[in-house]
Motif scaffolding. Sequence first.
Motif, mmCIF file in Angstrom:
data_model
loop_
_atom_site.group_PDB
_atom_site.id
_atom_site.type_symbol
_atom_site.label_atom_id
_atom_site.label_comp_id
_atom_site.label_asym_id
_atom_site.label_seq_id
_atom_site.Cartn_x
_atom_site.Cartn_y
_atom_site.Cartn_z
ATOM 1 N N ASN A 24 0.829 -1.203 0.000
ATOM 2 C CA ASN A 24 0.000 0.000 0.000
ATOM 3 C C ASN A 24 0.868 1.260 0.000
ATOM 4 O O ASN A 24 0.624 2.203 -0.759
ATOM 5 C CB ASN A 24 -0.927 -0.009 1.221
ATOM 6 C CG ASN A 24 -1.788 1.223 1.314
ATOM 7 O OD1 ASN A 24 -2.428 1.632 0.353
ATOM 8 N ND2 ASN A 24 -1.804 1.831 2.487
ATOM 9 N N ASP A 27 2.659 1.654 -3.362
ATOM 10 C CA ASP A 27 1.670 2.001 -4.382
ATOM 11 C C ASP A 27 1.326 3.484 -4.292
ATOM 12 O O ASP A 27 1.300 4.189 -5.302
ATOM 13 C CB ASP A 27 0.403 1.151 -4.218
ATOM 14 C CG ASP A 27 -0.665 1.532 -5.225
ATOM 15 O OD1 ASP A 27 -0.408 1.403 -6.435
ATOM 16 O OD2 ASP A 27 -1.752 1.976 -4.792
ATOM 17 N N LYS A 28 1.071 3.966 -3.086
ATOM 18 C CA LYS A 28 0.757 5.387 -2.912
ATOM 19 C C LYS A 28 1.941 6.268 -3.295
ATOM 20 O O LYS A 28 1.768 7.311 -3.929
ATOM 21 C CB LYS A 28 0.321 5.674 -1.481
ATOM 22 C CG LYS A 28 -1.092 5.211 -1.187
ATOM 23 C CD LYS A 28 -1.531 5.617 0.204
ATOM 24 C CE LYS A 28 -2.989 5.244 0.403
ATOM 25 N NZ LYS A 28 -3.472 5.658 1.734
ATOM 26 N N GLU A 30 4.463 5.640 -5.436
ATOM 27 C CA GLU A 30 4.804 5.604 -6.856
ATOM 28 C C GLU A 30 3.649 5.965 -7.793
ATOM 29 O O GLU A 30 3.889 6.349 -8.932
ATOM 30 C CB GLU A 30 5.359 4.227 -7.201
ATOM 31 C CG GLU A 30 6.683 3.955 -6.490
ATOM 32 C CD GLU A 30 7.199 2.541 -6.668
ATOM 33 O OE1 GLU A 30 6.472 1.673 -7.192
ATOM 34 O OE2 GLU A 30 8.353 2.299 -6.254
ATOM 35 N N ASN A 31 2.411 5.838 -7.313
ATOM 36 C CA ASN A 31 1.275 6.088 -8.201
ATOM 37 C C ASN A 31 0.411 7.282 -7.800
ATOM 38 O O ASN A 31 -0.402 7.734 -8.605
ATOM 39 C CB ASN A 31 0.399 4.840 -8.292
ATOM 40 C CG ASN A 31 1.157 3.687 -8.915
ATOM 41 O OD1 ASN A 31 1.745 3.831 -9.988
ATOM 42 N ND2 ASN A 31 1.205 2.555 -8.239
ATOM 43 N N ARG A 32 0.584 7.789 -6.594
ATOM 44 C CA ARG A 32 -0.198 8.936 -6.163
ATOM 45 C C ARG A 32 0.687 10.150 -5.874
ATOM 46 O O ARG A 32 0.522 11.197 -6.477
ATOM 47 C CB ARG A 32 -1.017 8.598 -4.922
ATOM 48 C CG ARG A 32 -1.835 9.793 -4.426
ATOM 49 C CD ARG A 32 -2.514 9.564 -3.119
ATOM 50 N NE ARG A 32 -3.643 8.653 -3.273
ATOM 51 C CZ ARG A 32 -4.395 8.255 -2.266
ATOM 52 N NH1 ARG A 32 -4.146 8.672 -1.036
ATOM 53 N NH2 ARG A 32 -5.394 7.431 -2.463
ATOM 54 N N TYR A 33 1.620 10.015 -4.957
ATOM 55 C CA TYR A 33 2.372 11.169 -4.478
ATOM 56 C C TYR A 33 3.551 11.566 -5.357
ATOM 57 O O TYR A 33 3.677 12.742 -5.734
ATOM 58 C CB TYR A 33 2.836 10.937 -3.036
ATOM 59 C CG TYR A 33 1.673 10.819 -2.090
ATOM 60 C CD1 TYR A 33 0.911 11.927 -1.764
ATOM 61 C CD2 TYR A 33 1.308 9.591 -1.556
ATOM 62 C CE1 TYR A 33 -0.179 11.828 -0.913
ATOM 63 C CE2 TYR A 33 0.219 9.477 -0.708
ATOM 64 C CZ TYR A 33 -0.518 10.595 -0.384
ATOM 65 O OH TYR A 33 -1.598 10.492 0.441
ATOM 66 N N PRO A 35 4.180 11.026 -8.528
ATOM 67 C CA PRO A 35 3.798 11.640 -9.805
ATOM 68 C C PRO A 35 3.379 13.112 -9.656
ATOM 69 O O PRO A 35 3.671 13.931 -10.528
ATOM 70 C CB PRO A 35 2.626 10.781 -10.278
ATOM 71 C CG PRO A 35 2.874 9.444 -9.662
ATOM 72 C CD PRO A 35 3.446 9.768 -8.300
ATOM 73 N N THR A 75 12.846 3.264 -6.072
ATOM 74 C CA THR A 75 11.524 3.885 -6.085
ATOM 75 C C THR A 75 11.437 5.139 -6.957
ATOM 76 O O THR A 75 10.371 5.485 -7.434
ATOM 77 C CB THR A 75 11.033 4.172 -4.650
ATOM 78 O OG1 THR A 75 9.647 4.452 -4.680
ATOM 79 C CG2 THR A 75 11.787 5.326 -4.016
ATOM 80 N N LYS A 78 11.248 6.039 -12.106
ATOM 81 C CA LYS A 78 10.379 6.646 -13.132
ATOM 82 C C LYS A 78 10.226 8.158 -12.960
ATOM 83 O O LYS A 78 9.402 8.763 -13.631
ATOM 84 C CB LYS A 78 8.989 6.006 -13.086
ATOM 85 C CG LYS A 78 8.975 4.518 -13.364
ATOM 86 C CD LYS A 78 7.560 3.965 -13.381
ATOM 87 C CE LYS A 78 6.946 4.047 -12.005
ATOM 88 N NZ LYS A 78 5.614 3.448 -11.899
#
Length: 122
Positions: A24, A27-28, A30-33, A35, A75, A78
């Motif tokens: 979790n 995921d947060k 790399e995909n929420r914060y 970016p 991490t 990207k």
Amino acid sequence: FDLNELLMSYGYQPADKKEQHFANMMDKAENRYFPVFEKVLKDHGKDFLVGNQLSKADVQLLEIILMAEECKPDTLAKFPHLQSFKARLSNIPTIKKFLQPGSQRKAPVREEEVAKVMKIFY
């Protein structure tokens, strides 16, 4: 601060919840914060998050990046703007000195501390 809280509490998760917490948390990150911060740095075109000078927001983001990399070293793979941001801030003389081995920056969680924390909070 949500991501900071997730990162700080990771080392103190019960064994049966640690894997789920890690998934979790990353995921947060790399995909929420990350970016969002990547976009801010790209669109802003400055070296810092706010304006053109170092602020508390920059220091907080650097600490979050360092904690995330302690959990998952690649991490930032990207996020080229975050990589540059980290390198830039890490080379500010006072921050560079602080990040040197033996500095005051707290080391990752030690196993002997986990039992104490688990007893208090869980």
